[in-house]
Design an enzyme around this catalytic site. Structure first.
Site, PDB file in Angstrom:
ATOM      1  N   LYS A  75     -27.429  25.766  21.549  1.00 10.83           N
ATOM      2  CA  LYS A  75     -26.076  25.394  22.004  1.00 10.83           C
ATOM      3  C   LYS A  75     -25.028  26.476  21.738  1.00 10.83           C
ATOM      4  CE  LYS A  75     -26.811  20.418  21.908  1.00 10.83           C
ATOM      5  NZ  LYS A  75     -26.366  19.111  21.454  1.00 10.83           N
ATOM      6  N   ASP A 102     -21.305  16.377  24.893  1.00 13.47           N
ATOM      7  CA  ASP A 102     -21.634  15.643  23.662  1.00 13.47           C
ATOM      8  C   ASP A 102     -20.402  14.917  23.119  1.00 13.47           C
ATOM      9  OD1 ASP A 102     -24.346  16.231  23.400  1.00 13.47           O
ATOM     10  OD2 ASP A 102     -23.974  18.094  22.308  1.00 13.47           O
TER      11      ASP A 102
HETATM   12  P1  NAP Z   1     -27.874  21.536  13.252  1.00 12.35           P
HETATM   13  O1  NAP Z   1     -26.798  22.403  13.811  1.00 12.35           O
HETATM   14  O2  NAP Z   1     -29.188  22.123  12.886  1.00 12.35           O
HETATM   15  O3  NAP Z   1     -27.250  20.815  11.940  1.00 12.35           O
HETATM   16  C1  NAP Z   1     -28.062  20.055  11.080  1.00 12.35           C
HETATM   17  C2  NAP Z   1     -27.177  19.299  10.104  1.00 12.35           C
HETATM   18  O4  NAP Z   1     -28.016  18.408   9.334  1.00 12.35           O
HETATM   19  C3  NAP Z   1     -26.463  20.187   9.074  1.00 12.35           C
HETATM   20  O5  NAP Z   1     -25.206  19.620   8.789  1.00 12.35           O
HETATM   21  C4  NAP Z   1     -27.412  20.120   7.868  1.00 12.35           C
HETATM   22  O6  NAP Z   1     -26.779  20.356   6.640  1.00 12.35           O
HETATM   23  C5  NAP Z   1     -27.832  18.676   7.957  1.00 12.35           C
HETATM   24  N1  NAP Z   1     -29.073  18.394   7.238  1.00 12.35           N
HETATM   25  C6  NAP Z   1     -30.327  18.789   7.569  1.00 12.35           C
HETATM   26  N2  NAP Z   1     -31.231  18.328   6.673  1.00 12.35           N
HETATM   27  C7  NAP Z   1     -30.518  17.643   5.745  1.00 12.35           C
HETATM   28  C8  NAP Z   1     -30.883  16.933   4.557  1.00 12.35           C
HETATM   29  N3  NAP Z   1     -32.155  16.829   4.172  1.00 12.35           N
HETATM   30  N4  NAP Z   1     -29.900  16.335   3.862  1.00 12.35           N
HETATM   31  C9  NAP Z   1     -28.606  16.410   4.244  1.00 12.35           C
HETATM   32  N5  NAP Z   1     -28.205  17.063   5.366  1.00 12.35           N
HETATM   33  C10 NAP Z   1     -29.152  17.678   6.101  1.00 12.35           C
HETATM   34  O7  NAP Z   1     -28.224  20.347  14.248  1.00 12.35           O
HETATM   35  P2  NAP Z   1     -27.241  19.648  15.313  1.00 12.35           P
HETATM   36  O8  NAP Z   1     -27.342  20.305  16.630  1.00 12.35           O
HETATM   37  O9  NAP Z   1     -25.900  19.509  14.698  1.00 12.35           O
HETATM   38  O10 NAP Z   1     -27.938  18.209  15.478  1.00 12.35           O
HETATM   39  C11 NAP Z   1     -27.976  17.273  14.398  1.00 12.35           C
HETATM   40  C12 NAP Z   1     -28.785  16.061  14.847  1.00 12.35           C
HETATM   41  O11 NAP Z   1     -28.118  15.354  15.882  1.00 12.35           O
HETATM   42  C13 NAP Z   1     -30.172  16.433  15.403  1.00 12.35           C
HETATM   43  O12 NAP Z   1     -31.124  15.537  14.881  1.00 12.35           O
HETATM   44  C14 NAP Z   1     -30.030  16.227  16.895  1.00 12.35           C
HETATM   45  O13 NAP Z   1     -31.245  15.843  17.492  1.00 12.35           O
HETATM   46  C15 NAP Z   1     -29.020  15.085  16.947  1.00 12.35           C
HETATM   47  N6  NAP Z   1     -28.256  15.072  18.198  1.00 12.35           N
HETATM   48  C16 NAP Z   1     -28.349  13.962  18.982  1.00 12.35           C
HETATM   49  C17 NAP Z   1     -27.612  13.894  20.139  1.00 12.35           C
HETATM   50  C18 NAP Z   1     -27.702  12.676  20.998  1.00 12.35           C
HETATM   51  O14 NAP Z   1     -27.288  12.734  22.140  1.00 12.35           O
HETATM   52  N7  NAP Z   1     -28.220  11.588  20.484  1.00 12.35           N
HETATM   53  C19 NAP Z   1     -26.773  14.953  20.541  1.00 12.35           C
HETATM   54  C20 NAP Z   1     -26.705  16.077  19.703  1.00 12.35           C
HETATM   55  C21 NAP Z   1     -27.457  16.115  18.540  1.00 12.35           C
HETATM   56  P3  NAP Z   1     -26.701  21.847   6.025  1.00 12.35           P
HETATM   57  O15 NAP Z   1     -25.504  22.491   6.647  1.00 12.35           O
HETATM   58  O16 NAP Z   1     -26.549  21.610   4.562  1.00 12.35           O
HETATM   59  O17 NAP Z   1     -27.999  22.538   6.356  1.00 12.35           O
END
Ligand code: NAP
Length: 271
Positions: free
Chosen positions: A74, A110
Site C-alpha cells: 500500500k 479503506d
Molecule cells: P501493518 O502495516 O503490517 O501493521 C501491523 C500492525 O499490527 C502494527 O501496528 C503492529 O504493531 C501490529 N502488530 C502485529 N503483531 C502484533 C502483536 N503480536 N501484538 C500487538 N500488535 C501487533 O498491517 P496493516 O496493513 O496495517 O493491516 C493490519 C491488519 O488489518 C491486517 O491483518 C490486515 O489484513 C487487516 N486489514 C483488513 C482490512 C479489511 O478490509 N478488513 C483492510 C486493511 C487491513 P508494531 O508497530 O508494534 O509492529
C-alpha cells in the site's frame, strides 16, 4: 464475435501472499450481478515487493482498468502513482489504483469503507484505535474526519506517537477499554491465531452493551475479540464487512455502477 482476453477490462488484487483474499470471489460476483461479467474480470496476482513496480507498470498495457492493492504494497502504490487523491496524500497509503491514458491514479477506499461499515456515526465519541500500520492510519484519518476523539495504542509506542503527530489523535500506552464507545482493532493480531487478550491492552470481560467493536482481521468464523464483545452485548463489525465496503467503493470508481452489497457480502462470506 466472442471477446477474447484483450477486449476485456481486467481488474485484480495485488498482494503477497494473496491466495487467501476474498476479493476475487466478491468482485466477480458483483460484476456478474451487474451484467458486466462478459466484459470485466477480476483476478488475484501475487507479486513480491521487489517486483511490484515493474508488474504494475506492465499492467497498464495489458488491458487492466485498475487494481486493489493489499499487504505489503500500500505504501509502494502511492510512490509509483502519477496522480494521488487527497485522501491518499493525507493517509500516506493507497489501496485502489486506476489505469487510464497510460497513467496510474491512486485512491484509498479503506477509510470511507470503515465509516460505511459502522452502525452509527462516531462524531463526538471517544474511540480507541489499536495499531499504527497502514490500516490504522486510514482508520484514524477517517474517524478524525468524522469528528471523533481518537486515541491510538500500538505495541511499538514510537509508531503510534509518529502516527498522531502526522494525522492527529492522542497516543495512549494504557487505554481503559470500557471507557470507549468504539474500539477498532487495526493490528494484525488474530491473523495467525494470536490471543488478542494476550497481545492487546484489552480484557475479555472488559466490553459492554453500549460499545461498538470492529476487528479488521478476518478469517474463518468470528474472531476471539468479537466473540467476547458480542457476549457482553456490544455491537460488532467484522473485517469481512469492512472488506465489502472498501471493495464496493473501489468497484464504483472503476465501473461507475452502484455495487450490489448483498451479493458481495454473500460471496465474501462463502467458505
Ligand atoms: P501493518 O502495516 O503490517 O501493521 C501491523 C500492525 O499490527 C502494527 O501496528 C503492529 O504493531 C501490529 N502488530 C502485529 N503483531 C502484533 C502483536 N503480536 N501484538 C500487538 N500488535 C501487533 O498491517 P496493516 O496493513 O496495517 O493491516 C493490519 C491488519 O488489518 C491486517 O491483518 C490486515 O489484513 C487487516 N486489514 C483488513 C482490512 C479489511 O478490509 N478488513 C483492510 C486493511 C487491513 P508494531 O508497530 O508494534 O509492529
Amino acid at each position: 464475435m466472442m471477446s477474447d482476453k484483450r477486449d476485456k477490462k481486467r481488474l485484480a488484487v495485488i498482494g503477497h501472499p494473496v491466495t487467501h483474499s476474498r476479493s476475487p470471489a466478491m468482485q466477480n460476483a458483483a460484476l456478474a450481478e451487474l451484467g458486466l461479467a462478459g466484459e470485466w474480470t477480476y483476478e488475484a496476482i501475487d507479486v513480491a515487493p521487489d517486483e511490484f513496480e515493474r508488474r504494475v507498470r506492465a499492467m497498464v498495457g495489458e488491458g487492466f482498468a485498475g487494481a486493489n492493492v493489499t499487504v505489503p504494497h500500500k505504501g509502494a502504490a502511492l510512490i509509483l502513482a502519477d496522480k494521488l487523491s487527497e485522501t491518499v496524500r493525507e493517509i500516506g497509503a493507497a489501496n485502489t489504483l486506476s489505469f487510464a491514458n497510460g497513467e496510474i491514479y491512486a485512491d484509498n477506499t479503506d477509510a470511507k469503507g470503515l465509516l460505511r461499515a459502522l452502525p452509527a456515526s462516531p462524531q463526538g465519541e471517544r474511540v480507541l484505535v489499536l495499531g499504527a500500520g497502514g490500516a490504522a492510519r486510514a482508520v484514524v484519518w477517517a474517524l478524525l474526519g468524522e469528528g471523533a476523539h481518537v486515541e491510538v495504542w500500538n505495541r511499538t509506542e514510537l509508531r503510534s506517537r509518529n502516527l498522531c503527530e502526522k494525522l492527529g489523535g492522542t497516543p495512549v500506552t494504557a487505554p481503559d477499554g470500557p471507557s470507549y464507545r468504539l474500539i477498532v482493532n487495526a493490528t494484525s493480531v488474530g491473523l495467525r491465531g494470536e490471543d488478542p487478550f494476550g497481545e492487546l491492552p484489552l480484557s475479555a470481560d472488559g466490553f459492554s452493551g453500549g460499545q461498538t467493536v470492529v476487528d479488521l482481521v478476518y478469517g474463518a468464523g468470528t474472531s476471539q475479540l468479537l466473540a467476547a464483545a458480542e457476549i457482553a452485548g456490544a455491537a460488532v463489525v467484522d473485517g469481512i464487512e469492512v472488506l465489502v465496503r472498501q471493495g464496493a467503493l473501489s468497484l464504483e470508481i472503476w465501473t461507475g455502477r452502484e455495487p450490489p452489497l448483498d451479493v458481495m457480502r454473500a460471496a465474501a462470506r462463502e467458505p
